[in-house]
Scaffold this active site. Structure first.
Site, PDB file in Angstrom:
ATOM      1  N   GLY A 231       0.690  -1.150   0.042  1.00  0.00           N
ATOM      2  CA  GLY A 231       0.022  -0.417  -0.284  1.00  0.00           C
ATOM      3  C   GLY A 231       0.955   1.637   0.171  1.00  0.00           C
ATOM      4  O   GLY A 231       1.573   1.505  -0.748  1.00  0.00           O
ATOM      5  N   SER A 232       0.366   2.106   0.186  1.00  0.00           N
ATOM      6  CA  SER A 232       0.818   3.754   0.167  1.00  0.00           C
ATOM      7  C   SER A 232       2.169   4.172   1.446  1.00  0.00           C
ATOM      8  O   SER A 232       1.659   3.148   2.567  1.00  0.00           O
ATOM      9  CB  SER A 232       0.201   5.192   0.884  1.00  0.00           C
ATOM     10  OG  SER A 232      -0.819   4.563   1.821  1.00  0.00           O
ATOM     11  N   LYS A 234       2.581   6.280   3.703  1.00  0.00           N
ATOM     12  CA  LYS A 234       1.442   7.124   4.888  1.00  0.00           C
ATOM     13  C   LYS A 234       0.885   5.530   6.196  1.00  0.00           C
ATOM     14  O   LYS A 234       1.751   5.326   6.640  1.00  0.00           O
ATOM     15  CB  LYS A 234       0.616   7.896   4.572  1.00  0.00           C
ATOM     16  CG  LYS A 234       0.007   8.602   5.695  1.00  0.00           C
ATOM     17  CD  LYS A 234      -1.528   8.906   5.076  1.00  0.00           C
ATOM     18  CE  LYS A 234      -1.809   9.943   6.018  1.00  0.00           C
ATOM     19  NZ  LYS A 234      -3.452  10.592   6.034  1.00  0.00           N
ATOM     20  N   GLY A 236       2.093   2.972   5.588  1.00  0.00           N
ATOM     21  CA  GLY A 236       2.953   1.954   5.535  1.00  0.00           C
ATOM     22  C   GLY A 236       4.451   1.953   7.541  1.00  0.00           C
ATOM     23  O   GLY A 236       4.531   1.037   7.609  1.00  0.00           O
ATOM     24  N   GLU A 253       5.617  -3.073   0.924  1.00  0.00           N
ATOM     25  CA  GLU A 253       5.269  -3.166  -0.756  1.00  0.00           C
ATOM     26  C   GLU A 253       4.802  -1.936  -0.746  1.00  0.00           C
ATOM     27  O   GLU A 253       4.180  -1.350  -0.825  1.00  0.00           O
ATOM     28  CB  GLU A 253       4.786  -4.159  -1.312  1.00  0.00           C
ATOM     29  CG  GLU A 253       5.811  -5.374  -1.020  1.00  0.00           C
ATOM     30  CD  GLU A 253       7.280  -5.528  -2.225  1.00  0.00           C
ATOM     31  OE1 GLU A 253       7.212  -4.522  -2.187  1.00  0.00           O
ATOM     32  OE2 GLU A 253       8.002  -6.198  -1.779  1.00  0.00           O
ATOM     33  N   CYS A 288       1.558   0.490  -8.615  1.00  0.00           N
ATOM     34  CA  CYS A 288       2.803   0.542  -8.574  1.00  0.00           C
ATOM     35  C   CYS A 288       3.752   0.976  -8.855  1.00  0.00           C
ATOM     36  O   CYS A 288       4.562   1.763  -8.754  1.00  0.00           O
ATOM     37  CB  CYS A 288       3.069  -0.232  -6.886  1.00  0.00           C
ATOM     38  SG  CYS A 288       2.764  -2.005  -7.172  1.00  0.00           S
TER      39      CYS A 288
END
Length: 517
Positions: A231-232, A234, A236, A253, A288
């Protein structure tokens, strides 16, 4: 785990008659607060029960056997192959994803991972021989891949089938018990995964937990043996902070601004089509590893824009909003975010596209030229169908532009100049690099997929997925022969000579010490 404190009810104890109405309102608010607190406790307890059950299963040793692992991998393969239509429809509901993208990018990818894991599992599980030194002679050594235990996989919405199950394949192949938390942003696929895994998988070792932020928060409060998050950056950071409380290792990731450098010395038509395939042909840019921005020379920019515009019209028609081959934006929030990026750019910078349809969550392929370096679109990851092109005087100046930003998840270079290509590979730090194409590195199971720096940590795919969810345990085997007295006190000069030779691996030094030379 700390339980949330119940809300205060002290505001309900005032008996003044003139505050009755206020009290009624306060009572309602307090009741809602109490209900929220109660539901949080129930969610926390439920998460704890799930982990406790999985840990009991793992402790029993059932997930460690080759037979169990293969049976569960085969179950995942049957999900991917027997329920293709159901999966396609869920992806259409969430993302309006074209069927060919649903099959090639998601269903086929999971099936390929399962088949590879089943084929190679014996070899992956086999102990790996390791060399030993004269220090431990006579001895043998090996490295054993053992499962980590109970792991949490938190998935994302843009490839909600593949990015949910691909890590699960590695976790199961490695012999772990697993909780999968699908993204609530793709509700149709989340429900489909919960149903199918409930039907096919060993429910005492593999579970799906649906929900949004509260459920994820409760899961993160548990102790895991590894957390895998896609994900993002932020979120993460939130994942990493939660994992640190239990010293839990993580794979993150994430993403970032993936650059594509286009050298004038290239095949222009093929370059244009491959940029389009990696950008708009991959979930309409919601990927991504999609090219986030392009760098080319000032003299070549107009030719590249013309080629991209021409090929986009061929592939998606004059009105791309009507194309059935272009995915929708996932939801209104992301649509508005992308429109904010688009509206932040002056209209004269938009050289192709710009069409949008909020009712159907569609934004057409859009190209911008020479947007300001300090603009929002050049600071944030686009993650959508907008493609800025920035220009430099000389193509090698692109290196400093890329290196001036955070390390990307992927970087691309299009050129027939081998020297330029090799310099690009040496100079650019990225999770992966592909020359003269885009996104294909993700499909190669022989390559690790992962980020570096802000774009993530850890890697998976193929054997790398197995390794990501395994502990490489070192085992040294010795007998009772050759017990060297020099190891033990009291020490003397001859013992010191022998020990120095053993530690340094000097065979002749050992012989000299033994004969007292």
């Amino acid at each position: 785990m700390k339980r949330p404190h119940p809300p205060s009810t002290s505001n309900l104890r005032d008996d003044d008659e003139h505050k009755v109405k206020i009290h009624a309102s306060s009572s309602f608010v307090a009741a809602l607060g109490f209900l929220k607190w109660y539901l949080e406790i129930m969610a926390a307890d439920a998460a704890g029960v799930v982990v406790k059950e999985l840990r009991s299963t793992y402790t029993s040793g059932r997930t460690k056997s080759y037979e169990w692992r293969v049976s569960q991998l085969d179950a995942l393969l049957r999900i991917a192959t027997r329920h293709e239509r159901e999966i396609v429809e869920a992806l259409r509901s969430d993302l309006n994803k074209p069927e060919i993208e649903a099959f090639s990018h998601e269903i086929s990818a999971v099936a390929t991972s399962c088949r590879l894991a089943i084929k190679e599992l014996h070899r992956w599980m086999a102990p790996e021989k390791a060399k030993t030194s004269i220090l431990s002679f006579p001895s043998s050594a090996e490295i054993i891949a053992e499962p980590l235990g109970v792991v949490l996989v938190i998935s994302t919405w843009n490839y909600p089938f593949m990015l949910s199950l691909d890590p699960v394949v590695g976790a199961i192949a490695a012999g772990n018990a697993v909780v999968l938390k699908p993204s609530e942003v793709a509700p149709a696929m989340s429900a489909t995964l919960a149903k199918l895994l409930g039907q096919y998988m060993d429910a005492s070792a593999v579970k799906v937990v649906e929900g949004a932020a509260p459920e994820t928060t409760m899961l993160l409060e548990q102790k895991w043996d590894k957390i895998f998050y896609t994900g993002s950056s932020k979120v993460g950071r939130i994942i990493l902070a939660a994992a640190a409380k239990h010293l839990t290792p993580v794979v993150l990731e994430l993403g970032g601004k993936c650059p594509a450098v286009v050298d004038p010395n290239t095949n222009l038509k093929v370059t244009a089509r491959r940029i389009i395939a990696g950008k708009w042909g991959c979930n309409n840019g919601q990927t991504c590893v999609s090219p986030d921005y392009v760098i080319t020379t000032k003299d070549y920019a107009s030719k590249l824009i013309e080629a991209l515009s021409r090929e986009l019209e061929v592939l998606y028609g004059k009105n791309p909003l009507e194309s059935k081959d272009l995915s929708s934006i996932i939801n209104s929030d992301h649509f508005d975010r992308l429109m904010k990026l688009l509206n932040d750019v002056s209209s004269e910078k938009i050289v192709h596209g710009g069409q949008c349809d909020r009712a159907n969550l569609k934004i057409g392929p859009t190209i911008m030229l020479d947007v300001a370096g300090d603009s929002v679109i050049m600071k944030e990851e686009v993650f959508g169908p907008l493609l800025p092109i920035i220009t430099v005087d000389k193509i090698r100046e692109s290196f400093s532009v890329i290196n001036g930003k955070e390390k990307p998840l992927a970087a691309y270079v299009f050129s027939n100049d081998k020297n330029l290509t090799e310099d690009f590979i040496r100079s650019i730090s990225a999770g992966s690099i592909t020359t003269n194409d885009t996104a294909l590195q993700f499909a190669e199971r022989g390559l690790p997929f992962g980020g570096v720096g802000e774009s993530g940590m850890g890697a998976y795919h193929g054997k790398f997925s197995f390794d990501a969810f395994s502990h490489r345990k070192a085992v040294l085997r010795r007998g009772f022969r050759c017990d060297v007295a020099a190891r033990y006190p009291p020490y003397n000069a001859n013992k010191q000579r022998l020990l120095r030779a053993l530690v340094q691996g000097h065979v002749f030094g050992v012989l000299r010490a033994l004969i007292g030379y």
